[in-house]
Design a protein around this motif. Structure first.
Motif, PDB file in Angstrom:
ATOM      1  N   VAL A  26       0.840  -1.188   0.000  1.00  0.00           N
ATOM      2  CA  VAL A  26       0.000   0.000   0.000  1.00  0.00           C
ATOM      3  C   VAL A  26       0.882   1.247   0.000  1.00  0.00           C
ATOM      4  CG1 VAL A  26      -1.719   1.296   1.308  1.00  0.00           C
ATOM      5  CG2 VAL A  26      -1.869  -1.191   1.168  1.00  0.00           C
ATOM      6  N   ALA A  27       1.980   1.194   0.749  1.00  0.00           N
ATOM      7  CA  ALA A  27       2.859   2.345   0.860  1.00  0.00           C
ATOM      8  C   ALA A  27       3.474   2.705  -0.486  1.00  0.00           C
ATOM      9  CB  ALA A  27       3.963   2.079   1.879  1.00  0.00           C
ATOM     10  N   ALA A  28       3.695   1.705  -1.331  1.00  0.00           N
ATOM     11  CA  ALA A  28       4.277   1.977  -2.630  1.00  0.00           C
ATOM     12  C   ALA A  28       3.389   2.910  -3.439  1.00  0.00           C
ATOM     13  CB  ALA A  28       4.521   0.669  -3.377  1.00  0.00           C
ATOM     14  N   ALA A  29       2.089   2.864  -3.186  1.00  0.00           N
ATOM     15  CA  ALA A  29       1.162   3.737  -3.899  1.00  0.00           C
ATOM     16  C   ALA A  29       1.190   5.152  -3.328  1.00  0.00           C
ATOM     17  CB  ALA A  29      -0.250   3.164  -3.817  1.00  0.00           C
ATOM     18  N   ASN A  30       1.673   5.321  -2.100  1.00  0.00           N
ATOM     19  CA  ASN A  30       1.763   6.638  -1.469  1.00  0.00           C
ATOM     20  C   ASN A  30       3.056   7.327  -1.873  1.00  0.00           C
ATOM     21  OD1 ASN A  30      -0.611   6.283  -0.012  1.00  0.00           O
ATOM     22  ND2 ASN A  30       0.462   5.367   1.726  1.00  0.00           N
ATOM     23  N   GLY A  80       1.062  10.051  11.894  1.00  0.00           N
ATOM     24  CA  GLY A  80       0.360   9.328  10.840  1.00  0.00           C
ATOM     25  C   GLY A  80       0.841   9.665   9.439  1.00  0.00           C
ATOM     26  N   ALA A  81       1.797  10.584   9.314  1.00  0.00           N
ATOM     27  CA  ALA A  81       2.284  10.993   7.991  1.00  0.00           C
ATOM     28  C   ALA A  81       3.200   9.923   7.396  1.00  0.00           C
ATOM     29  CB  ALA A  81       3.036  12.322   8.088  1.00  0.00           C
ATOM     30  N   TYR A  82       3.127   9.767   6.091  1.00  0.00           N
ATOM     31  CA  TYR A  82       4.028   8.884   5.362  1.00  0.00           C
ATOM     32  C   TYR A  82       5.184   9.756   4.902  1.00  0.00           C
ATOM     33  CZ  TYR A  82       5.596   5.144   2.313  1.00  0.00           C
ATOM     34  OH  TYR A  82       6.340   4.152   1.716  1.00  0.00           O
ATOM     35  N   GLY A 144       8.563   5.698   5.631  1.00  0.00           N
ATOM     36  CA  GLY A 144       7.526   4.935   6.306  1.00  0.00           C
ATOM     37  C   GLY A 144       6.547   5.834   7.037  1.00  0.00           C
ATOM     38  N   LYS A 145       5.684   5.190   7.801  1.00  0.00           N
ATOM     39  CA  LYS A 145       4.643   5.899   8.547  1.00  0.00           C
ATOM     40  C   LYS A 145       5.176   6.315   9.912  1.00  0.00           C
ATOM     41  CE  LYS A 145      -0.123   5.703   9.944  1.00  0.00           C
ATOM     42  NZ  LYS A 145      -1.348   4.935   9.943  1.00  0.00           N
ATOM     43  N   MET A 146       5.008   7.582  10.225  1.00  0.00           N
ATOM     44  CA  MET A 146       5.533   8.146  11.463  1.00  0.00           C
ATOM     45  C   MET A 146       4.436   8.280  12.517  1.00  0.00           C
ATOM     46  SD  MET A 146       7.827  11.535  12.026  1.00  0.00           S
ATOM     47  CE  MET A 146       9.373  10.686  11.737  1.00  0.00           C
ATOM     48  N   SER A 147       4.860   8.149  13.750  1.00  0.00           N
ATOM     49  CA  SER A 147       3.983   8.340  14.898  1.00  0.00           C
ATOM     50  C   SER A 147       4.681   9.287  15.870  1.00  0.00           C
ATOM     51  CB  SER A 147       3.735   6.992  15.574  1.00  0.00           C
ATOM     52  OG  SER A 147       3.005   7.142  16.756  1.00  0.00           O
ATOM     53  N   THR A 148       3.912  10.093  16.560  1.00  0.00           N
ATOM     54  CA  THR A 148       4.484  10.989  17.565  1.00  0.00           C
ATOM     55  C   THR A 148       4.137  10.459  18.946  1.00  0.00           C
ATOM     56  OG1 THR A 148       2.530  12.399  17.459  1.00  0.00           O
ATOM     57  CG2 THR A 148       4.378  13.035  16.091  1.00  0.00           C
ATOM     58  N   GLN A 149       5.155  10.117  19.706  1.00  0.00           N
ATOM     59  CA  GLN A 149       4.958   9.633  21.067  1.00  0.00           C
ATOM     60  C   GLN A 149       6.298   9.642  21.786  1.00  0.00           C
ATOM     61  OE1 GLN A 149       3.486   5.614  21.454  1.00  0.00           O
ATOM     62  NE2 GLN A 149       3.441   5.725  23.662  1.00  0.00           N
ATOM     63  N   TYR A 160       9.644  10.379  18.387  1.00  0.00           N
ATOM     64  CA  TYR A 160       8.956   9.874  17.201  1.00  0.00           C
ATOM     65  C   TYR A 160       9.254   8.397  17.024  1.00  0.00           C
ATOM     66  CZ  TYR A 160       8.429  14.812  16.114  1.00  0.00           C
ATOM     67  OH  TYR A 160       8.102  16.139  16.177  1.00  0.00           O
ATOM     68  N   ALA A 161       8.348   7.702  16.348  1.00  0.00           N
ATOM     69  CA  ALA A 161       8.559   6.307  15.980  1.00  0.00           C
ATOM     70  C   ALA A 161       8.168   6.166  14.512  1.00  0.00           C
ATOM     71  CB  ALA A 161       7.714   5.379  16.847  1.00  0.00           C
ATOM     72  N   LEU A 162       8.815   5.232  13.834  1.00  0.00           N
ATOM     73  CA  LEU A 162       8.568   5.049  12.411  1.00  0.00           C
ATOM     74  C   LEU A 162       8.703   3.580  12.054  1.00  0.00           C
ATOM     75  CD1 LEU A 162       9.012   7.170   9.579  1.00  0.00           C
ATOM     76  CD2 LEU A 162      10.755   5.430   9.461  1.00  0.00           C
ATOM     77  N   ILE A 163       7.766   3.083  11.276  1.00  0.00           N
ATOM     78  CA  ILE A 163       7.892   1.757  10.676  1.00  0.00           C
ATOM     79  C   ILE A 163       8.462   2.000   9.283  1.00  0.00           C
ATOM     80  CG2 ILE A 163       6.705  -0.305   9.849  1.00  0.00           C
ATOM     81  CD1 ILE A 163       6.634  -0.114  12.849  1.00  0.00           C
ATOM     82  N   ALA A 164       9.723   1.596   9.071  1.00  0.00           N
ATOM     83  CA  ALA A 164      10.407   1.850   7.791  1.00  0.00           C
ATOM     84  C   ALA A 164      10.129   0.713   6.828  1.00  0.00           C
ATOM     85  CB  ALA A 164      11.904   2.013   8.010  1.00  0.00           C
ATOM     86  N   ASP A 165       9.315   0.998   5.805  1.00  0.00           N
ATOM     87  CA  ASP A 165       9.067  -0.028   4.804  1.00  0.00           C
ATOM     88  C   ASP A 165      10.044   0.077   3.640  1.00  0.00           C
ATOM     89  OD1 ASP A 165       7.997   2.069   3.234  1.00  0.00           O
ATOM     90  OD2 ASP A 165       5.972   1.633   3.890  1.00  0.00           O
ATOM     91  N   GLU A 166      10.874   1.126   3.665  1.00  0.00           N
ATOM     92  CA  GLU A 166      11.911   1.278   2.652  1.00  0.00           C
ATOM     93  C   GLU A 166      13.107   1.996   3.263  1.00  0.00           C
ATOM     94  OE1 GLU A 166      12.570   3.634  -1.554  1.00  0.00           O
ATOM     95  OE2 GLU A 166      10.533   3.083  -0.984  1.00  0.00           O
TER      96      GLU A 166
END
Length: 172
Positions: A26-30, A80-82, A144-149, A160-166
């Motif tokens: 899905v992220a590839a489309a973003n 929530g930003a990519y 990837g998608k970022m979170s603030t915490q 910040y936290a991030l799930i890195a899909d690339e």
């Protein structure tokens, strides 16, 4: 602020599942929004006001930075930003496959020999595909998608936290 033990750190990605984890297909489309370290500081907070002083914990040979409240202010627009951003890797989880969890830092050596940067200048990253351990000192782009915490790791407080899909090498 949340204190995370190793198991919680490894599973922090589950929190993203409840907020809508962006899967790699899905992220590839973003299209990722390219950001810089300055973007992590909320608008209106001057960088000069997030730098703190500190004290030396001589018993543990650790510098303990003291930041004011501006150091923990986060840019809520990034939740929530990519995104795509450059940085350097400070490994937290390393195995034969590579580095799967790390703190993304703004300059090489941050957190190792100097006081860590303030929390709003550190990103806790979980890589979908581990980064090769032989490329540890290379600057990288993470996407990837970022979170603030605010979270506490074994090396520093992160904002910040991030799930890195690339991930890829940063080329000057």
């Amino acid at each position: 602020m949340t204190n995370l033990d190793r198991r919680q750190l490894l599973s922090f990605g589950l929190a993203f599942g409840t907020t809508g984890l962006t899967l790699p297909s899905v992220a590839a489309a973003n299209v990722a929004r390219e950001i810089t370290w300055d973007d992590l500081i909320p608008p209106g907070v001057p960088y000069a006001e997030i730098i703190g002083e500190g004290t030396m914990d001589e018993a543990n040979d650790i510098w303990r930075p003291v930041y004011d409240h501006n150091a923990t202010k986060l840019n809520s627009d990034l939740h929530g930003a990519y995104i795509r951003m450059p940085g350097f890797i400070l490994p937290l989880e390393l195995d034969a496959e590579g580095i799967s969890e790390f703190v993304l830092v703004p300059y090489v050596g941050a957190c190792l020999h100097t006081p860590p940067p303030p929390p709003n200048q550190l990103v806790l990253v979980r890589a979908v595909d581990p980064w090769p351990s032989d490329a540890l000192w290379d600057p990288v782009w993470v996407t990837g998608k970022m979170s603030t915490q605010l979270m506490s790791t074994e090396v520093a407080e992160t904002g910040y936290a991030l799930i890195a899909d690339e991930m890829e090498r940063y080329e000057w």
